[in-house]
Design a protein around this motif. Structure first.
Motif, PDB file in Angstrom:
ATOM      1  N   VAL A  47       0.824  -1.210   0.000  1.00 37.88           N
ATOM      2  CA  VAL A  47       0.000   0.000   0.000  1.00 37.88           C
ATOM      3  C   VAL A  47       0.857   1.258   0.000  1.00 37.88           C
ATOM      4  O   VAL A  47       0.665   2.154  -0.818  1.00 37.88           O
ATOM      5  N   SER A  48       1.814   1.321   0.935  1.00 36.20           N
ATOM      6  CA  SER A  48       2.556   2.559   1.099  1.00 36.20           C
ATOM      7  C   SER A  48       3.819   2.307   1.902  1.00 36.20           C
ATOM      8  O   SER A  48       3.884   1.369   2.704  1.00 36.20           O
ATOM      9  N   THR A  59       0.897   3.038  -3.589  1.00 34.32           N
ATOM     10  CA  THR A  59       0.399   2.343  -4.755  1.00 34.32           C
ATOM     11  C   THR A  59      -0.646   3.221  -5.430  1.00 34.32           C
ATOM     12  O   THR A  59      -1.302   4.056  -4.771  1.00 34.32           O
ATOM     13  N   GLY A  60      -0.802   3.034  -6.724  1.00 35.94           N
ATOM     14  CA  GLY A  60      -1.634   3.952  -7.483  1.00 35.94           C
ATOM     15  C   GLY A  60      -3.066   4.071  -7.010  1.00 35.94           C
ATOM     16  O   GLY A  60      -3.663   5.153  -7.042  1.00 35.94           O
ATOM     17  N   SER A  61      -3.635   2.966  -6.558  1.00 31.74           N
ATOM     18  CA  SER A  61      -5.053   2.970  -6.203  1.00 31.74           C
ATOM     19  C   SER A  61      -5.368   3.778  -4.951  1.00 31.74           C
ATOM     20  O   SER A  61      -6.538   4.075  -4.690  1.00 31.74           O
ATOM     21  N   ARG A  65      -5.725   9.589  -1.628  1.00 25.68           N
ATOM     22  CA  ARG A  65      -6.728   9.229  -0.616  1.00 25.68           C
ATOM     23  C   ARG A  65      -6.087   8.820   0.710  1.00 25.68           C
ATOM     24  O   ARG A  65      -6.653   9.092   1.775  1.00 25.68           O
ATOM     25  N   PHE A  66      -4.954   8.159   0.659  1.00 23.55           N
ATOM     26  CA  PHE A  66      -4.267   7.692   1.865  1.00 23.55           C
ATOM     27  C   PHE A  66      -3.023   8.545   2.110  1.00 23.55           C
ATOM     28  O   PHE A  66      -2.362   8.998   1.167  1.00 23.55           O
ATOM     29  N   THR A  67      -2.692   8.714   3.391  1.00 24.96           N
ATOM     30  CA  THR A  67      -1.483   9.426   3.768  1.00 24.96           C
ATOM     31  C   THR A  67      -0.743   8.630   4.840  1.00 24.96           C
ATOM     32  O   THR A  67      -1.315   8.341   5.902  1.00 24.96           O
ATOM     33  N   ILE A  68       0.494   8.279   4.549  1.00 26.97           N
ATOM     34  CA  ILE A  68       1.331   7.586   5.525  1.00 26.97           C
ATOM     35  C   ILE A  68       2.158   8.629   6.271  1.00 26.97           C
ATOM     36  O   ILE A  68       2.604   9.626   5.685  1.00 26.97           O
ATOM     37  N   SER A  69       2.350   8.408   7.552  1.00 24.33           N
ATOM     38  CA  SER A  69       3.171   9.313   8.350  1.00 24.33           C
ATOM     39  C   SER A  69       3.761   8.528   9.524  1.00 24.33           C
ATOM     40  O   SER A  69       3.377   7.382   9.764  1.00 24.33           O
ATOM     41  N   GLY A 104      12.802   7.523  -8.443  1.00 25.99           N
ATOM     42  CA  GLY A 104      11.770   8.528  -8.678  1.00 25.99           C
ATOM     43  C   GLY A 104      10.705   8.437  -7.608  1.00 25.99           C
ATOM     44  O   GLY A 104      11.000   8.491  -6.420  1.00 25.99           O
ATOM     45  N   ASN A 105       9.471   8.294  -8.050  1.00 25.96           N
ATOM     46  CA  ASN A 105       8.353   8.179  -7.121  1.00 25.96           C
ATOM     47  C   ASN A 105       7.954   6.723  -6.862  1.00 25.96           C
ATOM     48  O   ASN A 105       6.864   6.468  -6.333  1.00 25.96           O
TER      49      ASN A 105
END
Length: 125
Positions: A47-48, A59-61, A65-69, A104-105
Motif C-alpha cells: 500500500v505505502s 500504490t496507485g489505487s 486518498r491515503f497518507t502515511i506518516s 523517482g516516485n
C-alpha cells in the motif's frame, strides 16, 4: 510483539479511518516502514512506504486518498485513509523494511523483517 496495529473497523464508502502501528523493542526511527494489505481470497498488496527520512510512496489505487506518516518520538506509524471504497476492504499490516529499491516516485523489491498482526478494515454500506 514488536509491531501492533490498531484503528481498523467498519466504515461506509466515502468514510475515513486512521490506522496506527506501535513499535516496541525494535529500532523504529531509522527504518523505512510499510503498510501492506490482504483482501479476502487475494495475495498481499503493498500500500505505502515511508522512509526514515520521511519520503513517502503509494500504490496507485490509494494515491490522493491515503497518507502515511510517522512519529519517531512515539515509535508509531500511521495511515490516514480517506474516501474509502469497498475495494479497500482488507486486513492491513504494518511491516519494517529491510531492503527496498527507490527510483523517482516508485519503490520495488521490498523485503521485511517484522510484521504486525493486522487490523481489519471493512468498507461497506
Amino acid at each position: 510483539v514488536p509491531l501492533v496495529e490498531s484503528g481498523g473497523g467498519m466504515v461506509q464508502p466515502g468514510g475515513s479511518l486512521r490506522l496506527s502501528c506501535a513499535a516496541s523493542g525494535i529500532i523504529f526511527s531509522t527504518y523505512d516502514m510499510s503498510w501492506v494489505r490482504q483482501a479476502p481470497g487475494k495475495g498481499p498488496e503493498w500500500v505505502s512506504t515511508i522512509t526514515g527520512g520521511g519520503s513517502t510512496y503509494y500504490t496507485g489505487s490509494v494515491k490522493g486518498r491515503f497518507t502515511i506518516s510517522r512519529d519517531n518520538a512515539k515509535n508509531t506509524l500511521y495511515l490516514q485513509m480517506n474516501s474509502l471504497k469497498p475495494e479497500d476492504t482488507a486486513l492491513y499490516y504494518c511491516a519494517r523494511v529491510t531492503f527496498a529499491r527507490y527510483f523517482g516516485n516508485s519503490v520495488s523489491d521490498l523485503t521485511y523483517d517484522y510484521w504486525g498482526q493486522g487490523t481489519q478494515v471493512t468498507v461497506a454500506s
